[in-house]
Design an enzyme around this catalytic site. Structure first.
Site, PDB file in Angstrom:
ATOM      1  N   LYS A  55       5.738  -5.396 -12.464  1.00  0.00           N
ATOM      2  CA  LYS A  55       4.928  -5.751 -13.617  1.00  0.00           C
ATOM      3  C   LYS A  55       3.479  -5.335 -13.427  1.00  0.00           C
ATOM      4  O   LYS A  55       2.695  -5.301 -14.361  1.00  0.00           O
ATOM      5  CB  LYS A  55       4.948  -7.281 -13.808  1.00  0.00           C
ATOM      6  CG  LYS A  55       6.291  -7.883 -14.080  1.00  0.00           C
ATOM      7  CD  LYS A  55       6.129  -9.436 -14.112  1.00  0.00           C
ATOM      8  CE  LYS A  55       7.449 -10.120 -14.078  1.00  0.00           C
ATOM      9  NZ  LYS A  55       7.295 -11.593 -13.911  1.00  0.00           N
ATOM     10  N   GLU A 111       0.799   3.115 -11.108  1.00  0.00           N
ATOM     11  CA  GLU A 111       0.937   1.950 -10.216  1.00  0.00           C
ATOM     12  C   GLU A 111      -0.342   1.119 -10.227  1.00  0.00           C
ATOM     13  O   GLU A 111      -1.423   1.635 -10.520  1.00  0.00           O
ATOM     14  CB  GLU A 111       1.208   2.428  -8.782  1.00  0.00           C
ATOM     15  CG  GLU A 111       2.626   2.237  -8.295  1.00  0.00           C
ATOM     16  CD  GLU A 111       3.036   0.779  -8.106  1.00  0.00           C
ATOM     17  OE1 GLU A 111       2.434  -0.137  -8.707  1.00  0.00           O
ATOM     18  OE2 GLU A 111       3.972   0.556  -7.331  1.00  0.00           O
ATOM     19  N   ASP A 112      -0.211  -0.146  -9.882  1.00  0.00           N
ATOM     20  CA  ASP A 112      -1.396  -0.993  -9.735  1.00  0.00           C
ATOM     21  C   ASP A 112      -2.087  -0.719  -8.398  1.00  0.00           C
ATOM     22  O   ASP A 112      -3.278  -0.486  -8.337  1.00  0.00           O
ATOM     23  CB  ASP A 112      -1.038  -2.487  -9.876  1.00  0.00           C
ATOM     24  CG  ASP A 112       0.113  -2.926  -8.976  1.00  0.00           C
ATOM     25  OD1 ASP A 112       0.734  -2.066  -8.292  1.00  0.00           O
ATOM     26  OD2 ASP A 112       0.418  -4.131  -8.964  1.00  0.00           O
ATOM     27  N   ASP A 115       0.017   0.542  -1.215  1.00  0.00           N
ATOM     28  CA  ASP A 115      -0.300  -0.124   0.050  1.00  0.00           C
ATOM     29  C   ASP A 115       0.357   0.684   1.172  1.00  0.00           C
ATOM     30  O   ASP A 115      -0.194   1.679   1.620  1.00  0.00           O
ATOM     31  CB  ASP A 115       0.225  -1.556  -0.069  1.00  0.00           C
ATOM     32  CG  ASP A 115      -0.250  -2.460   1.035  1.00  0.00           C
ATOM     33  OD1 ASP A 115      -1.193  -2.100   1.735  1.00  0.00           O
ATOM     34  OD2 ASP A 115       0.319  -3.557   1.200  1.00  0.00           O
TER      35      ASP A 115
END
Ligand code: IMP
Ligand code: MG
Length: 187
Positions: A55, A111-112, A115
């Protein structure tokens, strides 16, 4: 409706939970506008399909897509999280797939935050098998020091350090995605 005391302890209100605002809303807005201008230039005349990873990327994608100028559509997918954490990564699975075939289309994964890069490494592999015309990655936040998989990222909003972040789509236990800024939490 009032939350019970235990719910409050688990999910404190932003005013009690936020430690420091790292990117103000206006800072995010102007960086998103710059990224949109760059992407619009690069994909001029091409049929661009943004692929949002749910999300977390939802809010970023919504702001980005409204500032793009090429013919553009967007779609979403969700992927499972790594079961065993960073030390022992499991391949992720698509838990909700795109609504249409993507063969021959210009895909831009949105993408947010990247990582370890393992989620995207896996996702890029799956999407490449569907033979798009091109495939690139756009992430709002990049945390390169924790990277385990070497994935090429074409568009990065901001580099960030190792602090855990929430807001503007990023969550802690599915909370704080709605914050208009990006912040660290009191841990
Ligand atoms: P990775 O690149 O495969 O390690 O995982 C990236 C995903 O982990 C992101 O799409 C987020 O869903 C989540 N994530 C990583 N760092 C953060 C953070 O600081 N806050 C919230 N979610 C994060
Ligand atoms: Mg994500």
């Amino acid at each position: 409706m009032h939350e019970t005391a235990s719910e409050e302890a688990l999910h404190p209100a932003p005013a009690d939970a936020i430690e420091e605002v790292v990117f103000e809303s206006l800072t995010i807005d102007s960086r998103v506008a710059e990224l949109a201008a760059e992407i619009s230039r690069d994909y001029r005349g091409k049929d661009l399909l943004l692929v949002g990873v749910l999300k977390g990327a939802y809010i970023f994608l919504c702001d980005l897509v409204r500032q793009l100028t090429p013919p553009v559509s967007f779609d979403f997918l969700s992927i499972s999280h790594f079961g065993a954490g960073r030390s022992s990564p499991q391949p992720v699975e698509i838990t909700c797939d795109l609504s249409e075939p993507v063969g021959g289309r210009h895909l831009l994964i949105v993408e947010d935050i990247v990582d370890t890069g393992l989620s995207l490494h896996y996702l890029v592999g799956i999407l490449q098998e569907r033979q798009p015309a091109s495939l690139a990655i756009c992430t709002l936040l990049d945390r390169p020091q924790l990277r385990l998989a070497d994935i090429p990222i074409r568009y990065v909003g901001f580099d960030v350090d190792e602090s855990f972040l929430v807001g503007y789509g990023l969550d802690f236990r599915d909370r704080y995605r709605d914050l208009p800024y990006i912040a660290t939490l009191k841990m």
